[in-house]
Design a protein around this motif. Structure first.
Motif, PDB file in Angstrom:
ATOM      1  N   GLY A  73     -14.255 -44.864 -26.984  1.00 17.77           N
ATOM      2  CA  GLY A  73     -13.978 -45.069 -28.402  1.00 17.77           C
ATOM      3  C   GLY A  73     -13.446 -43.819 -29.082  1.00 17.77           C
ATOM      4  O   GLY A  73     -12.634 -43.898 -30.014  1.00 17.77           O
ATOM      5  N   PHE A  74     -13.887 -42.645 -28.596  1.00 16.87           N
ATOM      6  CA  PHE A  74     -13.442 -41.391 -29.195  1.00 16.87           C
ATOM      7  C   PHE A  74     -12.153 -40.859 -28.568  1.00 16.87           C
ATOM      8  O   PHE A  74     -11.610 -39.855 -29.039  1.00 16.87           O
ATOM      9  N   ALA A  75     -11.671 -41.517 -27.537  1.00 20.10           N
ATOM     10  CA  ALA A  75     -10.485 -41.027 -26.826  1.00 20.10           C
ATOM     11  C   ALA A  75      -9.266 -40.898 -27.735  1.00 20.10           C
ATOM     12  O   ALA A  75      -8.442 -39.995 -27.567  1.00 20.10           O
ATOM     13  N   SER A  76      -9.152 -41.792 -28.712  1.00 21.72           N
ATOM     14  CA  SER A  76      -7.998 -41.755 -29.621  1.00 21.72           C
ATOM     15  C   SER A  76      -8.283 -40.957 -30.886  1.00 21.72           C
ATOM     16  O   SER A  76      -7.396 -40.811 -31.737  1.00 21.72           O
ATOM     17  N   LEU A  77      -9.506 -40.439 -31.010  1.00 22.53           N
ATOM     18  CA  LEU A  77      -9.886 -39.716 -32.228  1.00 22.53           C
ATOM     19  C   LEU A  77      -9.866 -38.205 -32.051  1.00 22.53           C
ATOM     20  O   LEU A  77      -9.737 -37.465 -33.024  1.00 22.53           O
ATOM     21  N   LEU A  78     -10.009 -37.746 -30.792  1.00 22.09           N
ATOM     22  CA  LEU A  78     -10.059 -36.310 -30.544  1.00 22.09           C
ATOM     23  C   LEU A  78      -8.668 -35.749 -30.265  1.00 22.09           C
ATOM     24  O   LEU A  78      -7.769 -36.454 -29.806  1.00 22.09           O
ATOM     25  N   LYS A  79      -8.527 -34.472 -30.532  1.00 16.51           N
ATOM     26  CA  LYS A  79      -7.249 -33.797 -30.286  1.00 16.51           C
ATOM     27  C   LYS A  79      -7.511 -32.433 -29.668  1.00 16.51           C
ATOM     28  O   LYS A  79      -8.657 -31.965 -29.597  1.00 16.51           O
ATOM     29  N   GLU A  80      -6.461 -31.775 -29.244  1.00 13.32           N
ATOM     30  CA  GLU A  80      -6.578 -30.449 -28.650  1.00 13.32           C
ATOM     31  C   GLU A  80      -7.209 -29.477 -29.644  1.00 13.32           C
ATOM     32  O   GLU A  80      -6.831 -29.444 -30.825  1.00 13.32           O
ATOM     33  N   GLY A  81      -8.193 -28.725 -29.169  1.00  9.24           N
ATOM     34  CA  GLY A  81      -8.887 -27.776 -30.038  1.00  9.24           C
ATOM     35  C   GLY A  81     -10.214 -28.285 -30.553  1.00  9.24           C
ATOM     36  O   GLY A  81     -11.058 -27.492 -30.987  1.00  9.24           O
ATOM     37  N   ASP A  82     -10.410 -29.608 -30.533  1.00 11.47           N
ATOM     38  CA  ASP A  82     -11.717 -30.152 -30.890  1.00 11.47           C
ATOM     39  C   ASP A  82     -12.737 -29.760 -29.828  1.00 11.47           C
ATOM     40  O   ASP A  82     -12.368 -29.475 -28.678  1.00 11.47           O
ATOM     41  N   GLU A  83     -14.015 -29.755 -30.211  1.00 15.67           N
ATOM     42  CA  GLU A  83     -15.048 -29.319 -29.273  1.00 15.67           C
ATOM     43  C   GLU A  83     -16.150 -30.351 -29.128  1.00 15.67           C
ATOM     44  O   GLU A  83     -16.512 -31.053 -30.088  1.00 15.67           O
ATOM     45  N   ILE A  84     -16.657 -30.463 -27.906  1.00 14.36           N
ATOM     46  CA  ILE A  84     -17.759 -31.357 -27.564  1.00 14.36           C
ATOM     47  C   ILE A  84     -18.871 -30.517 -26.963  1.00 14.36           C
ATOM     48  O   ILE A  84     -18.615 -29.618 -26.165  1.00 14.36           O
ATOM     49  N   ILE A  85     -20.105 -30.797 -27.347  1.00 17.65           N
ATOM     50  CA  ILE A  85     -21.249 -30.049 -26.821  1.00 17.65           C
ATOM     51  C   ILE A  85     -22.176 -30.982 -26.060  1.00 17.65           C
ATOM     52  O   ILE A  85     -22.550 -32.043 -26.563  1.00 17.65           O
ATOM     53  N   VAL A  86     -22.535 -30.590 -24.844  1.00 18.84           N
ATOM     54  CA  VAL A  86     -23.544 -31.299 -24.066  1.00 18.84           C
ATOM     55  C   VAL A  86     -24.615 -30.286 -23.667  1.00 18.84           C
ATOM     56  O   VAL A  86     -24.414 -29.077 -23.781  1.00 18.84           O
ATOM     57  N   SER A  87     -25.752 -30.777 -23.198  1.00 20.54           N
ATOM     58  CA  SER A  87     -26.801 -29.860 -22.761  1.00 20.54           C
ATOM     59  C   SER A  87     -26.755 -29.683 -21.247  1.00 20.54           C
ATOM     60  O   SER A  87     -26.195 -30.518 -20.527  1.00 20.54           O
ATOM     61  N   ALA A  88     -27.370 -28.605 -20.781  1.00 21.34           N
ATOM     62  CA  ALA A  88     -27.423 -28.333 -19.341  1.00 21.34           C
ATOM     63  C   ALA A  88     -28.404 -29.254 -18.630  1.00 21.34           C
ATOM     64  O   ALA A  88     -28.502 -29.217 -17.405  1.00 21.34           O
ATOM     65  N   LEU A  89     -29.105 -30.086 -19.377  1.00 23.33           N
ATOM     66  CA  LEU A  89     -30.121 -30.973 -18.805  1.00 23.33           C
ATOM     67  C   LEU A  89     -29.615 -32.391 -18.578  1.00 23.33           C
ATOM     68  O   LEU A  89     -30.406 -33.264 -18.233  1.00 23.33           O
ATOM     69  N   GLU A  90     -28.324 -32.620 -18.776  1.00 21.76           N
ATOM     70  CA  GLU A  90     -27.838 -33.998 -18.780  1.00 21.76           C
ATOM     71  C   GLU A  90     -27.774 -34.642 -17.401  1.00 21.76           C
ATOM     72  O   GLU A  90     -27.530 -33.970 -16.395  1.00 21.76           O
ATOM     73  N   HIS A  91     -27.997 -35.953 -17.403  1.00 22.55           N
ATOM     74  CA  HIS A  91     -27.747 -36.781 -16.222  1.00 22.55           C
ATOM     75  C   HIS A  91     -26.240 -36.768 -15.947  1.00 22.55           C
ATOM     76  O   HIS A  91     -25.431 -36.600 -16.859  1.00 22.55           O
ATOM     77  N   HIS A  92     -25.880 -36.952 -14.687  1.00 20.43           N
ATOM     78  CA  HIS A  92     -24.466 -36.914 -14.302  1.00 20.43           C
ATOM     79  C   HIS A  92     -23.633 -37.878 -15.140  1.00 20.43           C
ATOM     80  O   HIS A  92     -22.481 -37.561 -15.498  1.00 20.43           O
ATOM     81  N   SER A  93     -24.189 -39.027 -15.476  1.00 17.81           N
ATOM     82  CA  SER A  93     -23.428 -40.026 -16.229  1.00 17.81           C
ATOM     83  C   SER A  93     -23.219 -39.622 -17.682  1.00 17.81           C
ATOM     84  O   SER A  93     -22.450 -40.268 -18.399  1.00 17.81           O
ATOM     85  N   ASN A  94     -23.899 -38.552 -18.126  1.00 10.85           N
ATOM     86  CA  ASN A  94     -23.679 -38.048 -19.479  1.00 10.85           C
ATOM     87  C   ASN A  94     -22.954 -36.702 -19.435  1.00 10.85           C
ATOM     88  O   ASN A  94     -22.998 -35.945 -20.409  1.00 10.85           O
TER      89      ASN A  94
END
Length: 247
Positions: free
Chosen positions: A109-130
């Motif tokens: 759903g976010f594939a068409s909303l993000l652009k170059e330079g935007d940032e995403i944060i995940v944690s080091a504890l995530e399951h592979h699927s996340n």
């Protein structure tokens, strides 16, 4: 008296799960892999058999009796899930095939909303699927993936997390409870800080949902995902609670 009230009748609970009548290597089955997939109680098995025995049909796509009955049961289940997680509206609970499907639904759903330079944060504890969906999303959009590190204790480094947040942060993803370590993450703080920079938050509740009754309105979370097969439900069923964008 309180101790007696808190004691569990293990044998009574075991009787709800027919698979526990099995023997493995000549001994009664003791199942400790519930964090991966919980066993299914007789009540759920009976409900599934009743559905396939009496009113199995397409939902939302028929005017005949069976289709209407199946549709009603489907929507009643959605309302029960809504009430359990305290979502504001039933339509905020999107039924999926599982947590992984829910995460990919949000990522796509976010594939068409993000652009170059935007940032995403995940944690080091995530399951592979996340992790993989966000890596692929960054490759597709040019967004940058950043990671919240963790200490040797398994706790996430919240000071570093806050330093990663900025006006370019669009999405933050974190599990409620770690599937590997059992760490309960401070999602209230994570959500609050993300919203201060107008970033959306997805919480992976797959491991938390069997033990913690999440109140999605109190959490003010944008997306909360979980799987039925970890909470004594059937396989191939999950949910994606989508709150903010539905309003």
């Amino acid at each position: 008296m309180l101790e007696k009230e808190l004691m569990l009748d293990i044998q009574k609970i075991r009787k709800d799960f027919p698979i526990l009548n099995r023997e493995v290597n000549g001994k009664p089955l003791i199942y400790f892999d519930n964090a991966a997939t919980s066993q299914t109680p007789q009540q759920v098995i009976d409900c599934i058999v009743d559905y396939y025995s009496r009113y199995n049909a397409n939902i939302h796509r028929g005017v005949h009796t069976l289709s209407q009955e199946a549709t009603d049961a489907y929507e009643e289940a959605r309302i029960k899930i809504q009430q359990h997680f305290n979502a504001a509206k039933p339509y905020e609970m999107i039924l999926t095939s599982g947590t992984t499907d829910s995460i990919n639904l949000v990522a796509n759903g976010f594939a068409s909303l993000l652009k170059e330079g935007d940032e995403i944060i995940v944690s080091a504890l995530e399951h592979h699927s996340n992790i993989v969906p966000w890596q692929m999303l960054c490759e597709h959009t040019g967004a940058v993936l950043k990671v919240i590190p963790m200490f040797e204790s398994g706790q996430l480094d919240m000071e570093t997390y806050v330093s990663l947040l900025n006006e370019n942060t669009k999405l933050v993803f974190c599990n409620h409870v770690s599937n590997a370590l059992g760490v309960i993450n401070p999602i209230e703080f994570i959500i609050e800080k993300a919203h201060e920079v107008n970033a959306a938050v997805l919480i992976d509740g797959a491991q938390a949902s069997p033990h913690i009754k999440a109140d999605v309105q109190a959490l003010d979370v944008d997306f909360y995902v979980a799987s039925a097969h970890k909470i004594c439900g059937p396989t191939g069923v999950g949910l994606c609670m989508e709150r903010k964008l539905a309003q």
